[in-house]
Design a protein around this motif. Structure first.
Motif, PDB file in Angstrom:
ATOM      1  N   PRO A 162      73.035   5.224  19.257  1.00 26.00           N
ATOM      2  CA  PRO A 162      72.352   3.929  19.268  1.00 26.00           C
ATOM      3  C   PRO A 162      72.664   3.173  17.971  1.00 26.00           C
ATOM      4  N   ARG A 163      73.580   2.241  18.041  1.00 21.03           N
ATOM      5  CA  ARG A 163      73.963   1.444  16.873  1.00 21.03           C
ATOM      6  C   ARG A 163      73.246   0.105  16.947  1.00 21.03           C
ATOM      7  N   LYS A 164      73.141  -0.585  15.828  1.00 21.21           N
ATOM      8  CA  LYS A 164      72.427  -1.882  15.810  1.00 21.21           C
ATOM      9  C   LYS A 164      73.022  -2.887  16.787  1.00 21.21           C
TER      10      LYS A 164
ATOM     11  N   VAL B 150      64.899   4.103  15.784  1.00 22.87           N
ATOM     12  CA  VAL B 150      66.019   3.216  16.106  1.00 22.87           C
ATOM     13  C   VAL B 150      65.549   1.765  16.160  1.00 22.87           C
ATOM     14  N   THR B 151      66.321   0.872  15.571  1.00 22.69           N
ATOM     15  CA  THR B 151      66.073  -0.567  15.650  1.00 22.69           C
ATOM     16  C   THR B 151      67.343  -1.257  16.096  1.00 22.69           C
TER      17      THR B 151
ATOM     18  N   ARG C 276      67.366  -1.578  21.389  1.00 19.04           N
ATOM     19  CA  ARG C 276      68.252  -0.420  21.229  1.00 19.04           C
ATOM     20  C   ARG C 276      67.459   0.881  21.349  1.00 19.04           C
ATOM     21  N   ARG C 277      66.228   0.901  20.839  1.00 21.61           N
ATOM     22  CA  ARG C 277      65.380   2.089  20.963  1.00 21.61           C
ATOM     23  C   ARG C 277      65.059   2.345  22.441  1.00 21.61           C
ATOM     24  N   ARG C 278      64.709   1.284  23.150  1.00 21.78           N
ATOM     25  CA  ARG C 278      64.418   1.409  24.588  1.00 21.78           C
ATOM     26  C   ARG C 278      65.642   1.968  25.317  1.00 21.78           C
TER      27      ARG C 278
ATOM     28  N   ILE D  15      78.656   4.799  24.036  1.00 19.07           N
ATOM     29  CA  ILE D  15      78.765   6.000  24.856  1.00 19.07           C
ATOM     30  C   ILE D  15      80.184   6.517  24.688  1.00 19.07           C
ATOM     31  N   TYR D  16      80.310   7.787  24.325  1.00 16.48           N
ATOM     32  CA  TYR D  16      81.618   8.379  24.053  1.00 16.48           C
ATOM     33  C   TYR D  16      82.210   8.951  25.329  1.00 16.48           C
TER      34      TYR D  16
END
Length: 140
Positions: A70-72, A15-16, A20-22, A77-78
């Motif tokens: 995790p989007r850019k 993830v980038t 966002r990865r964190r 959260i759904y």
């Protein structure tokens, strides 16, 4: 929607951007703790549990009981019941935006994680109990 069988840890590691990865790593921990379930990839969505849903219109399908992506631009959260039932928690959550069934967070370091946990916990409990207005949920 169906589980794709991908490796969640591998997906999260790719993830980038780094922020966002964190956040994805934190959300995997939080949702695992709340649901007591292991994460499963549903395409680019990380889901916990599974259910079959049906709307009064006859539309139906499968989806996770709790999930995020995790989007850019942000972590999504759904919320199957929508954001409205969480007004009290959203007021103290920190910077966020919402749409009908999604909560968007740009940085968990500016988020009240206690409020976020309450939102996710309530959302998951409502889904498990089949208490989402306008939707029938059958858990697997």
């Amino acid at each position: 929607m169906k589980p794709t069988g991908g490796d969640v840890a591998e997906f999260v590691a790719a993830v980038t951007p780094d922020k966002r990865r964190r956040d994805a790593e934190t959300l995997v921990e939080v949702l695992s703790e709340i649901t007591g379930l292991k994460p499963v990839l549903w395409g680019t969505i990380i889901g916990f549990g599974a259910c079959h849903y049906r709307y009064p219109t006859g539309t139906e399908g499968d989806m996770p009981l709790a999930a995020f992506a995790p989007r850019k631009a942000s972590s999504t959260i759904y919320l199957l019941e929508g954001a409205e039932p969480h007004a009290v928690e959203l007021a103290v959550l920190g910077p966020h935006t919402v749409s009908r069934g999604c909560l968007y967070l740009k940085d968990l370091t500016t988020t009240d994680l206690s409020a976020l946990r309450r939102i996710i916990k309530r959302s998951y409990a409502l889904a498990v109990a089949d208490e989402i207005p306008g939707m029938t949920i059958t858990t697997a």
